[in-house]
Design an enzyme around this catalytic site. Structure first.
Site, mmCIF file in Angstrom:
data_model
loop_
_atom_site.group_PDB
_atom_site.id
_atom_site.type_symbol
_atom_site.label_atom_id
_atom_site.label_comp_id
_atom_site.label_asym_id
_atom_site.label_seq_id
_atom_site.Cartn_x
_atom_site.Cartn_y
_atom_site.Cartn_z
ATOM 1 C CG LEU A 150 7.251 55.615 37.917
ATOM 2 C CD1 LEU A 150 6.637 54.403 38.623
ATOM 3 C CD2 LEU A 150 6.624 55.741 36.524
ATOM 4 N N GLY A 206 14.369 53.921 35.884
ATOM 5 C CA GLY A 206 13.946 54.975 34.952
ATOM 6 C C GLY A 206 13.045 54.357 33.908
ATOM 7 C CD GLU A 213 4.531 62.678 31.829
ATOM 8 O OE1 GLU A 213 3.504 62.084 31.447
ATOM 9 O OE2 GLU A 213 4.534 63.817 32.325
HETATM 10 N N1 COS Z 1 -1.862 49.812 30.589
HETATM 11 C C1 COS Z 1 -2.237 48.822 31.437
HETATM 12 N N2 COS Z 1 -1.413 47.831 31.826
HETATM 13 C C2 COS Z 1 -0.167 47.839 31.326
HETATM 14 C C3 COS Z 1 0.301 48.829 30.446
HETATM 15 C C4 COS Z 1 -0.618 49.853 30.078
HETATM 16 N N3 COS Z 1 -0.256 50.826 29.253
HETATM 17 N N4 COS Z 1 1.579 48.579 30.145
HETATM 18 C C5 COS Z 1 1.918 47.463 30.793
HETATM 19 N N5 COS Z 1 0.850 47.008 31.511
HETATM 20 C C6 COS Z 1 0.778 45.811 32.342
HETATM 21 C C7 COS Z 1 1.064 44.556 31.510
HETATM 22 O O1 COS Z 1 -0.134 44.097 30.884
HETATM 23 C C8 COS Z 1 1.557 43.602 32.552
HETATM 24 O O2 COS Z 1 0.445 43.075 33.242
HETATM 25 P P1 COS Z 1 0.473 41.606 33.950
HETATM 26 O O3 COS Z 1 1.320 41.732 35.158
HETATM 27 O O4 COS Z 1 -0.957 41.330 34.281
HETATM 28 O O5 COS Z 1 1.029 40.648 32.927
HETATM 29 C C9 COS Z 1 2.324 44.514 33.522
HETATM 30 O O6 COS Z 1 1.809 45.833 33.308
HETATM 31 C C10 COS Z 1 3.802 44.514 33.280
HETATM 32 O O7 COS Z 1 3.997 44.863 31.916
HETATM 33 P P2 COS Z 1 5.351 44.591 31.154
HETATM 34 O O8 COS Z 1 5.716 43.136 31.361
HETATM 35 O O9 COS Z 1 5.194 45.067 29.761
HETATM 36 O O10 COS Z 1 6.364 45.475 31.990
HETATM 37 P P3 COS Z 1 7.877 45.822 31.779
HETATM 38 O O11 COS Z 1 8.545 45.764 33.089
HETATM 39 O O12 COS Z 1 8.436 45.034 30.640
HETATM 40 O O13 COS Z 1 7.841 47.391 31.373
HETATM 41 C C11 COS Z 1 7.568 49.320 30.011
HETATM 42 C C12 COS Z 1 7.093 47.907 30.354
HETATM 43 C C13 COS Z 1 9.012 49.362 29.544
HETATM 44 C C14 COS Z 1 6.653 49.770 28.870
HETATM 45 C C15 COS Z 1 7.380 50.245 31.247
HETATM 46 O O14 COS Z 1 8.279 49.931 32.284
HETATM 47 C C16 COS Z 1 7.521 51.699 30.910
HETATM 48 O O15 COS Z 1 6.575 52.340 30.416
HETATM 49 N N6 COS Z 1 8.704 52.260 31.179
HETATM 50 C C17 COS Z 1 8.903 53.711 31.041
HETATM 51 C C18 COS Z 1 8.581 54.367 32.328
HETATM 52 C C19 COS Z 1 8.442 55.824 32.159
HETATM 53 O O16 COS Z 1 7.738 56.314 31.290
HETATM 54 N N7 COS Z 1 9.112 56.545 33.052
HETATM 55 C C20 COS Z 1 9.037 57.955 33.058
HETATM 56 C C21 COS Z 1 8.349 58.369 34.277
HETATM 57 S S1 COS Z 1 8.014 60.044 34.288
HETATM 58 S S2 COS Z 1 6.769 60.130 35.814
#
Ligand code: COS
Length: 379
Positions: A125, A131, A363
């Site tokens: 990813l 990141g 993660e």
């Molecule tokens: N389950 C289902 N859907 C989700 C979700 C979840 N846990 N989290 C977000 N979504 C959905 C939202 O509902 C939104 O849907 P719509 O497009 O229908 O509105 C969409 O995903 C985008 O969500 P959001 O606007 O919150 O996205 P952002 O770009 O603001 O990012 C974070 C949200 C920061 C939480 C996300 O990018 C994240 O988790 N980042 C960390 C990544 C990570 O863990 N990387 C490590 C990888 S190791 S393999």
């Protein structure tokens, strides 16, 4: 806390503890010193059903619940946090999305070998510029006739060097940002797909953390995982489960730190008595145990919610946030209790501290966990 578990969950926990103590623990120090990926352990773990704990037997899994998986990852990580994340990244980040979002054909093709540990899986990813902002992916996938063509670079992929099956995230409609991202299954050896640089890391040194290079990598339509442009949600749902795997890994590190500290404090004598007699040490042990049990209960609750089919994003984030910070806390205290010995490589506690740190980062960093928790509380 056995009263919170079923007989079957206790049985798998104890079986994994014995396997980890007898087979994984004795190799852990040398493997991490030499950076050896424990292939033989993964093979044995596969034979015991540990590479697909929570998936149905029809797909090669052990047919148990997620709670059993959490308990298994904790026990493995107590003895070797590298092996813990190898199993967790494989199961939570590759087996899970294929099981959850794959077609019947994809499930039959990939899951049996993955669940039995004959093949290792991973999720790609992260990218140099994507990141915490996972939606900023620059890798592209374009549909050209009957084929998808992928171009780009992924990085920090756990298990990337060994994986024969990779779930790879790419943008299929860059203008749509998170609503224009899709997931693909790529097998090792596919032309245009290669492993690049391997990272040298502070901890979890028996794992590979790899770069993937995609250069006009041509995939059939059947390699798309889930629906087109729904790959961001697939990633988020996948990471919710993955975060509980990391929370469990962190619990294992915290528990190992406590076990080693208690043993050392009872044996080590200063001022003509075991250091366990001193209140300074007793208080550290008390704080470590209290923090560990609080983290365990948070992880238990989120796992129970997942098993019951309830939404659990916030609870998974709380569990990972707490357990990862507690793992670092407990490992640091374990070194303090061991004194000068704890700072040497003759004892395992220095490894615990190095391994613990990454649980606060991968993660989803602790900062992203706080963001997920607050977004859920303030909506
Ligand atoms: N389950 C289902 N859907 C989700 C979700 C979840 N846990 N989290 C977000 N979504 C959905 C939202 O509902 C939104 O849907 P719509 O497009 O229908 O509105 C969409 O995903 C985008 O969500 P959001 O606007 O919150 O996205 P952002 O770009 O603001 O990012 C974070 C949200 C920061 C939480 C996300 O990018 C994240 O988790 N980042 C960390 C990544 C990570 O863990 N990387 C490590 C990888 S190791 S393999």
């Amino acid at each position: 806390m056995d009263y919170l578990l079923t007989d079957e969950q206790i049985m798998i926990r104890d079986m994994v503890e014995k396997f980890s103590r007898e087979e994984i623990g004795p190799q852990a120090r040398e493997n991490q010193e030499k950076g050896i990926f424990p292939q033989d352990i993964v093979k044995k773990a596969g034979e015991l059903g540990l590479m697909g704990v929570a998936y149905p037997p029809e797909y090669g899994g052990a047919g148990m619940d997620f709670m059993s998986y959490m308990l298994a990852i904790e026990q493995i990580s107590r003895y070797c946090a590298s092996t813990g994340v190898i199993v967790s990244a494989h199961s939570s980040l590759c087996v899970d999305p294929i099981f959850r979002f794959g077609t019947e054909e994809q499930k039959k093709k990939y899951l049996p070998d993955l669940c039995q540990g004959k093949k290792i899986g991973c999720l790609a990813l992260t990218e140099p510029g994507a990141g915490s902002d996972a939606g900023a992916t620059k890798t592209t996938a374009k549909l050209e006739g009957d084929h998808w063509v992928l171009n780009g670079t992924k990085q920090f992929t756990t298990n990337g060097n060994e994986a024969e099956v990779s779930v790879v995230i790419a943008s299929t409609d860059p203008a749509q940002k998170t609503r224009g991202i899709s997931a693909f299954i790529i097998e090792k050896g596919t032309p245009g797909f290669k492993v690049g640089k391997l990272e040298h890391k502070l901890g979890i040194k028996s794992t590979s953390t790899a770069e993937f290079i995609l250069e006009d990598c041509k995939l059939g339509k059947e390699n798309l995982l889930g629906e087109v442009n729904k790959g961001f949600k697939l990633s988020m749902v996948t990471l919710d489960g993955g975060r509980l795997g990391i929370a469990s890994q962190a619990l294992g590190i915290a528990r190992a730190s406590i076990d080693d500290s208690i043993k050392f404090a009872k044996e080590r004598e200063q001022f003509d008595q075991p250091i366990a007699n001193f209140q300074a040490i007793q208080w550290m042990i008390a704080d470590m145990c209290t923090e560990y049990e609080a983290s365990w209960l948070l992880t238990y609750r989120a796992s129970l919610m997942k098993d019951k089919g309830l939404p659990y994003s916030k609870e998974a984030a709380m569990a990972k946030l707490k357990a990862s910070e507690v793992a670092s806390f407990c490992a640091a205290k374990a070194i303090q209790i061991h004194g000068g010995y704890g700072y040497t490589t003759e004892f395992d506690v220095e490894r615990y501290l190095r391994d613990a740190k990454i649980t606060e980062i991968y993660e989803g960093t602790s900062e992203i966990m706080r963001l997920v928790i607050s977004a859920n509380m303030l909506k």
